[in-house]
Design an enzyme around this catalytic site. Structure first.
Site, PDB file in Angstrom:
ATOM      1  N   ASN B 204       0.815  -1.221   0.000  1.00 39.05           N
ATOM      2  CA  ASN B 204       0.000   0.000   0.000  1.00 39.05           C
ATOM      3  C   ASN B 204       0.848   1.272   0.000  1.00 39.05           C
ATOM      4  O   ASN B 204       0.351   2.347   0.324  1.00 39.05           O
ATOM      5  CB  ASN B 204      -0.979  -0.002   1.182  1.00 39.05           C
ATOM      6  CG  ASN B 204      -0.277   0.055   2.520  1.00 39.05           C
ATOM      7  OD1 ASN B 204       0.946  -0.046   2.607  1.00 39.05           O
ATOM      8  ND2 ASN B 204      -1.035   0.212   3.588  1.00 39.05           N
ATOM      9  N   ASN B 330       3.499   5.084  12.522  1.00 40.93           N
ATOM     10  CA  ASN B 330       3.872   3.896  13.291  1.00 40.93           C
ATOM     11  C   ASN B 330       5.097   4.278  14.108  1.00 40.93           C
ATOM     12  O   ASN B 330       6.226   4.243  13.605  1.00 40.93           O
ATOM     13  CB  ASN B 330       4.270   2.735  12.356  1.00 40.93           C
ATOM     14  CG  ASN B 330       3.104   1.969  11.774  1.00 40.93           C
ATOM     15  OD1 ASN B 330       1.939   2.281  12.017  1.00 40.93           O
ATOM     16  ND2 ASN B 330       3.409   0.948  11.015  1.00 40.93           N
ATOM     17  N   PRO B 374      -4.066   9.661   4.029  1.00 39.52           N
ATOM     18  CA  PRO B 374      -4.268   9.139   2.681  1.00 39.52           C
ATOM     19  C   PRO B 374      -5.500   8.254   2.626  1.00 39.52           C
ATOM     20  O   PRO B 374      -5.762   7.471   3.538  1.00 39.52           O
ATOM     21  CB  PRO B 374      -3.000   8.316   2.431  1.00 39.52           C
ATOM     22  CG  PRO B 374      -2.478   7.974   3.777  1.00 39.52           C
ATOM     23  CD  PRO B 374      -2.937   9.032   4.729  1.00 39.52           C
ATOM     24  N   GLY B 375      -6.263   8.385   1.531  1.00 41.39           N
ATOM     25  CA  GLY B 375      -7.328   7.426   1.286  1.00 41.39           C
ATOM     26  C   GLY B 375      -6.718   6.244   0.563  1.00 41.39           C
ATOM     27  O   GLY B 375      -5.512   6.161   0.414  1.00 41.39           O
ATOM     28  N   SER B 381      -8.051  11.810  -0.425  1.00 35.69           N
ATOM     29  CA  SER B 381      -7.210  11.896   0.763  1.00 35.69           C
ATOM     30  C   SER B 381      -7.556  13.212   1.447  1.00 35.69           C
ATOM     31  O   SER B 381      -8.247  14.063   0.857  1.00 35.69           O
ATOM     32  CB  SER B 381      -5.731  11.878   0.383  1.00 35.69           C
ATOM     33  OG  SER B 381      -5.382  10.665  -0.249  1.00 35.69           O
ATOM     34  N   HIS B 400      -5.097   7.681  10.774  1.00 34.53           N
ATOM     35  CA  HIS B 400      -3.993   7.713   9.814  1.00 34.53           C
ATOM     36  C   HIS B 400      -4.415   7.406   8.371  1.00 34.53           C
ATOM     37  O   HIS B 400      -3.665   7.684   7.433  1.00 34.53           O
ATOM     38  CB  HIS B 400      -2.878   6.741  10.235  1.00 34.53           C
ATOM     39  CG  HIS B 400      -3.061   5.319   9.760  1.00 34.53           C
ATOM     40  ND1 HIS B 400      -4.167   4.559  10.055  1.00 34.53           N
ATOM     41  CD2 HIS B 400      -2.266   4.532   8.995  1.00 34.53           C
ATOM     42  CE1 HIS B 400      -4.041   3.357   9.497  1.00 34.53           C
ATOM     43  NE2 HIS B 400      -2.901   3.308   8.851  1.00 34.53           N
TER      44      HIS B 400
END
Lengths: 134, 477
Positions: B204, B330, B374-375, B381, B400
């Protein structure tokens, strides 16, 4: 060998069944290699052999250590473990001889996880389901 | 298995599993999500994972953002604030891709300026920024250089001419987390990352050219240097194999010492050690080093993108792709709240500091920190802004992204490539993907609705939408 891939929301699981622990470890390795490189072992020229030795605090930790060591090999040496020979499991250690061939990865595994990992034995048959973070 | 009746609705879109639900819990577990989203969650394990997080020694706050889904140990979308003095740090609370994060570059171009050149821009970026499985980059880091990258992050790249001081100014932690110690990173991790600097990876991760299509708050947008019709570039990637190996190494190490510290572990992926222990400190410093690698990675990619734009557009203006902001989603950060130090774990969650936070760039302090969301590929997004409510309610945290709802296997089986490509074409998105398979795995249908995620955080007032972004081109492995 007996393993299958199971879809998991963000990742992939490898379910292995074998008649011995050493076969379980061998088949887990071959399953992981199939995921990364595809089913066919292509171009077995320039193969090399390498001894692999890992340790773990219990069987599950040992399996994670084993697969993590093989994953590392694929990513730093750009090789596929074409075959796994002479697997020995005992006293918190796993050792084997690996035949390695240069190969181009088709899929990426980030890590081998402990997620829901449990090695079970029933009537001499061992099963385990390993989850790979993709 | 948790049921609807076990949750209490604290307020609209904020749910709580009380501490009394399970004896080992040390705090309540909170989830920010709509009622519909919560109902869907009850069929999977992410809430159980959140409850497990609430058992960790020293935890005072455990929550999940509306993009919650099942992870390892912590759910994705998880936030935990754990006392630094006597609590633990957990690699599972950060994730395998340490400092997976997002950077947005603002360009001086409108969509009219570049529409006719999108195919070329996408092709050039695909050429110049390595992406995909097994793709190494142009940097081969030896021992010495690796040490500098891990220690300095973005600063290393700037010193070598791959960026400017402004790039660091507009990056979380100024792109260089001071606690890093490369000596805590294994040789295996360094080897895995040695040829991966300046690469996107696969899955991704992506580069996306986007258009600002809606302003929710024109004043804050102006402060961020954003305007309607402006073209921006979004980068999503992390610490690559180096970070993955750091997490692998320390999850194993911490599992091996769990009896030493007598820690109850409902899940091995929650392996942890006291923050102040040698193992805890070693992980923290290794994690910070991996975070620096990720920031250096996004900096090199920025340099490559700037060069690609200059090559295609052949205009001086292409020099002015400026960093709007760069966030980690993260990571574990040492932060102070009400005079007490916490290790705030954000796993699939973003720091969302509100106005007057000294940690954010001076230019943004009047409004708050950009939160980059982000989408999925082919969907909107968002850029949000952090709020004071986030500082008091979620330890300065927000969502996120979209969160997966279909496994990669299911996505490949149930989504047709030709139909997907057609949909993206109709939507006007130029696609440069390394493989058809990779495209299918990342199809919009494989993800939850990002609009619903943003709506949830807005209702909870932990972040406010500033702009909406529509994709124009996507480059991925």
């Amino acid at each position: 060998m007996s393993y299958e891939f199971v879809g998991h929301t963000a990742d992939i699981q490898l379910r292995i069944t074998a008649n011995s622990l050493s076969a379980l470890f061998r088949d887990a390795a071959e399953g992981m290699m199939e995921y990364i490189f595809g089913a066919e072992v292509v171009g077995e020229t320039h193969s090399s052999t390498e001894r692999c030795e890992v340790s773990g605090t219990d069987l599950e930790d040992l399996l994670v250590a084993w697969l993590s060591a093989l994953l590392l090999l694929t990513q730093v040496q750009y090789v596929r473990v074409a075959s796994v020979m002479d697997v020995q499991i005992g006293a918190g250690q796993a050792t084997a001889q690996l035949a390695l061939v240069p190969a181009q990865a088709l899929e990426e595994i980030k890590a081998v996880t402990y997620h829901n990992l449990c090695i079970e034995e029933q009537n001499g048959r061992y099963t385990a389901t390993v989850t790979f973070d993709l | 298995m948790i049921e609807f009746k076990d949750l209490k609705e604290v307020s609209d879109g904020i749910w709580e599993i009380p501490r009394s639900y399970w004896e080992p819990m040390r705090c309540a577990a909170r989830v920010y999500i709509s009622r519909t989203g919560l109902t869907a969650l009850l069929g999977e394990k992410s809430l159980e994972q959140l409850i497990n997080v609430a058992t960790l020694p020293g935890v005072e706050y455990a929550s999940a953002m509306p993009d919650i889904h099942q992870g390892y140990g912590f759910p994705i979308g998880g936030v935990a604030a754990i006392r630094a003095q006597d609590g633990v740090i957990s690699p599972g609370g950060v994730g395998y891709d340490i400092n997976c994060g997002v950077r947005v570059l603002g360009t001086p171009f409108s969509v009219e300026d570049v529409r006719s050149r999108l195919e070329e821009l996408a092709t050039q970026m695909q050429r110049d920024v390595p992406s995909g499985v097994g793709r190494g980059g142009e940097f081969m880091l030896g021992e010495g250089e690796m040490k500098h990258v891990l220690g300095q992050g973005v600063r290393w790249a700037i010193k070598r001419g791959y960026g400017t001081d402004d790039d660091a100014e507009y990056t979380e932690e100024y792109g260089s987390y001071q606690h890093a110690d490369s000596g805590c990173v294994s040789e295996a991790a360094k080897k895995r990352g040695s040829d991966q600097l300046g690469t996107i990876g696969s899955g991704n991760h992506f580069i996306e050219v986007q258009e600002v299509v809606h302003l929710y708050d024109s004043e804050i947008a102006e402060t961020f240097g954003l305007s309607l019709g402006q073209v921006v570039v979004m980068i999503h990637t992390g610490s690559r194999g180096l970070g993955h190996q750091v997490c692998t190494d320390y999850v194993r190490l911490m599992n091996s010492v769990r009896t030493k510290y007598d820690i109850f572990l409902p899940d091995r992926e929650l392996a942890c050690a006291p923050f102040k222990s040698p193992e805890g400190q070693s992980y923290f410093k290794a994690m910070a080093a991996a975070a620096n690698f990720a920031w250096a990675n996004r900096q090199i990619i920025t340099y490559q993108i700037r060069n690609a734009w200059k090559r295609v557009l052949k205009t001086r203006e292409a020099d002015n792709l400026r960093v709007v902001y760069d966030v980690a989603h993260n990571i574990a950060k040492l932060e102070t709240y009400a005079g007490k130090e916490y290790i705030v774990h954000r796993k699939g969650a973003t720091r969302a500091f509100g106005p007057h936070s000294p940690e954010i760039p001076e230019r943004y302090q009047g409004v708050g920190q950009p939160v980059l969301v982000p989408g999925s590929m082919g969907t909107f997004s968002y850029i949000l802004v952090g709020t004071e409510t986030a500082m008091t309610e979620t330890f300065g945290s927000s969502c996120h992204g979209a969160g997966r709802q279909l496994s990669r296997t299911k996505a490949k089986k149930s989504i047709d490539y030709t139909t997907l490509k057609q949909q993206l074409d109709e939507y006007g998105v130029v696609v440069r993907a390394g493989s058809a398979q990779g495209l299918l795995e990342e199809a919009p249908q494989a993800y939850k609705d990002v609009n619903g995620v943003v709506d949830s955080v807005e209702r909870a007032a932990i972040a406010k939408p500033v702009v909406k972004l529509k994709p124009l081109a996507v480059i991925k492995g």
